[in-house]
Design an enzyme around this catalytic site. Structure first.
Site, PDB file in Angstrom:
ATOM      1  N   ALA A 132      -7.878   1.574   9.107  1.00 16.18           N
ATOM      2  CA  ALA A 132      -7.684   0.150   9.379  1.00 16.18           C
ATOM      3  C   ALA A 132      -8.178  -0.653   8.186  1.00 16.18           C
ATOM      4  O   ALA A 132      -9.281  -1.192   8.178  1.00 16.18           O
ATOM      5  CB  ALA A 132      -8.433  -0.256  10.644  1.00 16.18           C
ATOM      6  N   HIS A 184       0.836  -1.218   0.000  1.00 17.74           N
ATOM      7  CA  HIS A 184       0.000   0.000   0.000  1.00 17.74           C
ATOM      8  C   HIS A 184       0.870   1.268   0.000  1.00 17.74           C
ATOM      9  O   HIS A 184       0.967   1.988   0.987  1.00 17.74           O
ATOM     10  CB  HIS A 184      -1.050   0.017   1.107  1.00 17.74           C
ATOM     11  CG  HIS A 184      -0.644  -0.467   2.460  1.00 17.74           C
ATOM     12  ND1 HIS A 184       0.466  -0.004   3.144  1.00 17.74           N
ATOM     13  CD2 HIS A 184      -1.241  -1.373   3.276  1.00 17.74           C
ATOM     14  CE1 HIS A 184       0.533  -0.592   4.314  1.00 17.74           C
ATOM     15  NE2 HIS A 184      -0.482  -1.438   4.411  1.00 17.74           N
ATOM     16  N   ASP A 236      -7.116  -3.977  -0.060  1.00 18.28           N
ATOM     17  CA  ASP A 236      -6.835  -3.993   1.379  1.00 18.28           C
ATOM     18  C   ASP A 236      -8.148  -4.007   2.168  1.00 18.28           C
ATOM     19  O   ASP A 236      -8.244  -3.457   3.260  1.00 18.28           O
ATOM     20  CB  ASP A 236      -5.965  -2.797   1.782  1.00 18.28           C
ATOM     21  CG  ASP A 236      -5.288  -2.967   3.139  1.00 18.28           C
ATOM     22  OD1 ASP A 236      -5.309  -4.092   3.682  1.00 18.28           O
ATOM     23  OD2 ASP A 236      -4.757  -1.970   3.675  1.00 18.28           O
TER      24      ASP A 236
END
Length: 386
Positions: A309, A217, A275
């Protein structure tokens, strides 16, 4: 019952050799048997694309969960449900991705993934595991639990690797204790990514020599770019050996930064990922992550202190956002949705592009990247409005 042969007709087909404006593609025994333009051969089943775009299915190598399940649940039900959810958004192959946690919980998740890898799933094919953590830098932990972040112990690391399902290992490369693991993964043909890291530019150069090929990421949870210390990001953008993961949700990364990665890395240097976590595809609310809780609100997943998150992103939206950010058509950026990831994790001999003999992992999309049909190894696993 899967037809022995199927044929797509009236499709705009995106191939490595260019776009076929109105063509046909024949699937036989789960593989791409032929494609072209003009008169189509006969087949058991005909799929009229009606002018929609046919391209290789998306390959998501960094995805934790969705539809109220995660890989760390360590159950077949979780992985099958995730597989079906991803297929509705155009994903045909995925790596089930683990979090930082105890040795026992990660091992249990990997053993569950290993048991299902290569078997027929509800939707997208499970092609292995991505281990994100626990061998990270607590100073760049993001949402990874600092309770369990640690350096790479040889016995633990080898136990993970010996499950046989890992295709991608994410580590903080600045720690000498993690270097043996980078070497070991490279020798086994497992891709290694720099993740949750405070690595300097020189640290990254040294890790590339050990076998590092990817950044996790990109921009997030890594050392940023400074003109006197290029850092992890500077290495990601300039070292040709590295491909850059990117969460194109317009939350983790600004569209201008996405365009920067595109300009720096080109068509074969970007790997779009989601993700995504448990709350992807679910209503706003609170969802568990290990022994903590994350809140989903307005498309963002956050810990109570506001830390991002993971995401609630789906792959079709990621592609749409990336096209808007770069100003490029799908025909120019498609590799970032499939082939680049497939190459990095060692499955491009059978997945990631429309080429003869490869698995028939195909999707039909309209001009807004709305997924109309998803086919995995010749089997239609999702059809819009069906």
């Amino acid at each position: 019952m899967i037809p022995v042969s199927s044929i797509f007709v009236n499709a705009q087909i995106i191939t490595p050799l260019g776009v076929i404006p109105r063509g046909w593609l024949l699937v036989r025994d789960g593989r791409i048997a032929a494609y072209g333009r003009g008169d189509a051969p006969t087949a058991d089943s005909v799929i009229d694309a009606a002018g929609a775009t046919l391209l290789p299915g998306f390959v998501d190598v960094h995805v934790h969960g969705g539809a109220n399940f995660e890989a760390m649940d360590a159950t077949p039900e979780a992985l099958h449900t995730m597989s079906g959810f991803y297929a509705r958004h155009g994903v045909t192959s995925f790596l089930a991705t683990t979090w930082t946690d105890s040795r026992e919980r990660i091992q249990a998740a990997l053993e569950t993934i290993a048991a299902l890898t290569g078997t027929e799933m509800r939707g997208a094919a499970l092609v292995g595991a991505h281990v994100e953590g626990p061998f990270l830098n607590p100073a760049r932990c993001g949402a990874q639990s600092t309770t369990y972040i640690r350096r790479a112990d040889r016995d633990e690391g080898l136990d993970f690797l010996n499950t046989g399902c890992i295709r991608l290992m994410a580590v903080a490369p600045e720690y000498p204790e993690n270097h043996w693991l980078i070497r070991e993964c490279s020798q086994r043909g497992i891709a290694v990514s720099a993740a949750h890291t405070a690595a300097t530019y020189d640290d990254m150069c040294a890790a590339v020599e050990l076998g590092l090929t990817q950044t996790t990421h990109t921009f997030n949870a890594m050392t940023g770019l400074h003109h006197r210390e290029p850092g992890t990001l500077g290495a990601a953008l300039t070292l040709p050996q590295l491909r850059c993961e990117l969460i194109a949700d317009n939350i983790h990364v600004h569209p201008a930064a996405m365009k920067l990665v595109w300009l720096a890395k080109g068509a074969d240097g970007v790997i779009l990922i989601t993700d995504a976590v448990r709350g992807a595809g679910m209503p706003d609310g609170e969802y568990p992550i290990d022994d903590r809780v994350i809140t989903i609100k307005d498309g963002a997943a956050r810990l109570p202190d506001g830390t991002l998150a993971g995401s609630t992103l789906t792959f079709d939206v990621a592609v749409r956002n990336f096209m808007a950010a770069t100003g490029e058509p799908l025909a120019n950026i498609w590799q970032a949705t499939s082939l680049n990831a497939a190459r990095n994790v060692g499955i491009s001999n059978r997945k990631g592009s429309i080429e003869l003999g490869k698995d028939a992992d195909l999707i039909l999309v309209d001009e807004r990247i709305n997924v109309q049909l998803t086919m995995v190894e010749g089997r239609v696993v999702y059809r819009e409005n069906a």
